[in-house]
Design a protein around this motif. Structure first.
Motif, PDB file in Angstrom:
ATOM      1  N   SER A 129      -5.725   6.598  12.120  1.00  0.00           N
ATOM      2  CA  SER A 129      -6.361   5.618  11.239  1.00  0.00           C
ATOM      3  C   SER A 129      -5.871   4.207  11.549  1.00  0.00           C
ATOM      4  N   LEU A 130      -4.621   4.054  11.931  1.00  0.00           N
ATOM      5  CA  LEU A 130      -4.096   2.743  12.319  1.00  0.00           C
ATOM      6  C   LEU A 130      -4.774   2.257  13.597  1.00  0.00           C
ATOM      7  N   VAL A 131      -4.886   3.129  14.582  1.00  0.00           N
ATOM      8  CA  VAL A 131      -5.544   2.762  15.838  1.00  0.00           C
ATOM      9  C   VAL A 131      -7.000   2.373  15.579  1.00  0.00           C
ATOM     10  N   ASN A 132      -7.701   3.160  14.778  1.00  0.00           N
ATOM     11  CA  ASN A 132      -9.106   2.856  14.476  1.00  0.00           C
ATOM     12  C   ASN A 132      -9.255   1.517  13.769  1.00  0.00           C
ATOM     13  N   ARG A 133      -8.372   1.231  12.841  1.00  0.00           N
ATOM     14  CA  ARG A 133      -8.443  -0.055  12.130  1.00  0.00           C
ATOM     15  C   ARG A 133      -8.141  -1.219  13.053  1.00  0.00           C
ATOM     16  N   LEU A 134      -7.182  -1.045  13.958  1.00  0.00           N
ATOM     17  CA  LEU A 134      -6.860  -2.111  14.903  1.00  0.00           C
ATOM     18  C   LEU A 134      -8.001  -2.346  15.884  1.00  0.00           C
ATOM     19  N   LYS A 135      -8.642  -1.282  16.322  1.00  0.00           N
ATOM     20  CA  LYS A 135      -9.735  -1.439  17.280  1.00  0.00           C
ATOM     21  C   LYS A 135     -10.999  -1.999  16.641  1.00  0.00           C
ATOM     22  N   SER A 136     -11.231  -1.723  15.376  1.00  0.00           N
ATOM     23  CA  SER A 136     -12.454  -2.204  14.724  1.00  0.00           C
ATOM     24  C   SER A 136     -12.353  -3.675  14.335  1.00  0.00           C
ATOM     25  N   MET A 190       6.199   3.346   0.326  1.00  0.00           N
ATOM     26  CA  MET A 190       5.419   2.869   1.456  1.00  0.00           C
ATOM     27  C   MET A 190       4.618   4.044   2.014  1.00  0.00           C
ATOM     28  N   GLY A 191       3.339   3.833   2.207  1.00  0.00           N
ATOM     29  CA  GLY A 191       2.495   4.874   2.759  1.00  0.00           C
ATOM     30  C   GLY A 191       2.736   5.073   4.240  1.00  0.00           C
ATOM     31  N   ILE A 192       2.205   6.162   4.748  1.00  0.00           N
ATOM     32  CA  ILE A 192       2.375   6.498   6.163  1.00  0.00           C
ATOM     33  C   ILE A 192       1.782   5.417   7.056  1.00  0.00           C
ATOM     34  N   GLU A 193       0.569   4.949   6.719  1.00  0.00           N
ATOM     35  CA  GLU A 193      -0.061   3.909   7.549  1.00  0.00           C
ATOM     36  C   GLU A 193       0.788   2.643   7.577  1.00  0.00           C
ATOM     37  N   CYS A 194       1.306   2.252   6.441  1.00  0.00           N
ATOM     38  CA  CYS A 194       2.137   1.037   6.378  1.00  0.00           C
ATOM     39  C   CYS A 194       3.412   1.205   7.197  1.00  0.00           C
ATOM     40  N   ALA A 195       4.013   2.376   7.126  1.00  0.00           N
ATOM     41  CA  ALA A 195       5.230   2.642   7.902  1.00  0.00           C
ATOM     42  C   ALA A 195       4.936   2.621   9.395  1.00  0.00           C
ATOM     43  N   GLU A 196       3.829   3.230   9.795  1.00  0.00           N
ATOM     44  CA  GLU A 196       3.428   3.230  11.207  1.00  0.00           C
ATOM     45  C   GLU A 196       3.137   1.809  11.682  1.00  0.00           C
ATOM     46  N   ALA A 197       2.464   1.019  10.844  1.00  0.00           N
ATOM     47  CA  ALA A 197       2.146  -0.368  11.197  1.00  0.00           C
ATOM     48  C   ALA A 197       3.423  -1.185  11.337  1.00  0.00           C
ATOM     49  N   GLU A 198       4.377  -0.964  10.459  1.00  0.00           N
ATOM     50  CA  GLU A 198       5.653  -1.689  10.525  1.00  0.00           C
ATOM     51  C   GLU A 198       6.417  -1.314  11.789  1.00  0.00           C
ATOM     52  N   ALA A 199       6.413  -0.032  12.143  1.00  0.00           N
ATOM     53  CA  ALA A 199       7.082   0.410  13.375  1.00  0.00           C
ATOM     54  C   ALA A 199       6.400  -0.194  14.603  1.00  0.00           C
ATOM     55  N   LEU A 200       5.080  -0.232  14.587  1.00  0.00           N
ATOM     56  CA  LEU A 200       4.331  -0.839  15.690  1.00  0.00           C
ATOM     57  C   LEU A 200       4.671  -2.318  15.798  1.00  0.00           C
TER      58      LEU A 200
END
Length: 69
Positions: free
Chosen positions: A34-41, A1-11
């Motif tokens: 990068s997670l915040v930017n993707r969520l905001k866009s 699992m990549g870092i972004e996926c892990a962060e998204a799962e924790a969120l």
């Protein structure tokens, strides 16, 4: 699992916990820019990560006011 996926799962877990405890206004913070930017866009993303983002957007609907930073 990549870092972004892990962060998204924790969120996602944090959002579900908050929603299950009847919180209607919340600010969620993460150190994954990068997670915040993707969520905001809110751009359409057809990847597996995009599917995770759609699940997070659906969870946001249970709040009166929600922010991601």
């Amino acid at each position: 699992m990549g870092i972004e996926c892990a962060e998204a799962e924790a969120l996602k877990e944090g959002i579900m916990w908050t929603s299950n405890n009847n919180v209607t206004r919340a600010v969620f913070e993460t150190d994954c820019a990068s997670l915040v930017n993707r969520l905001k866009s809110r751009k359409e993303d057809l990847s597996i990560f995009g599917f995770q983002l759609k699940e997070i957007f659906k969870l946001f609907e249970s709040f009166i006011d929600v922010k991601i930073e």
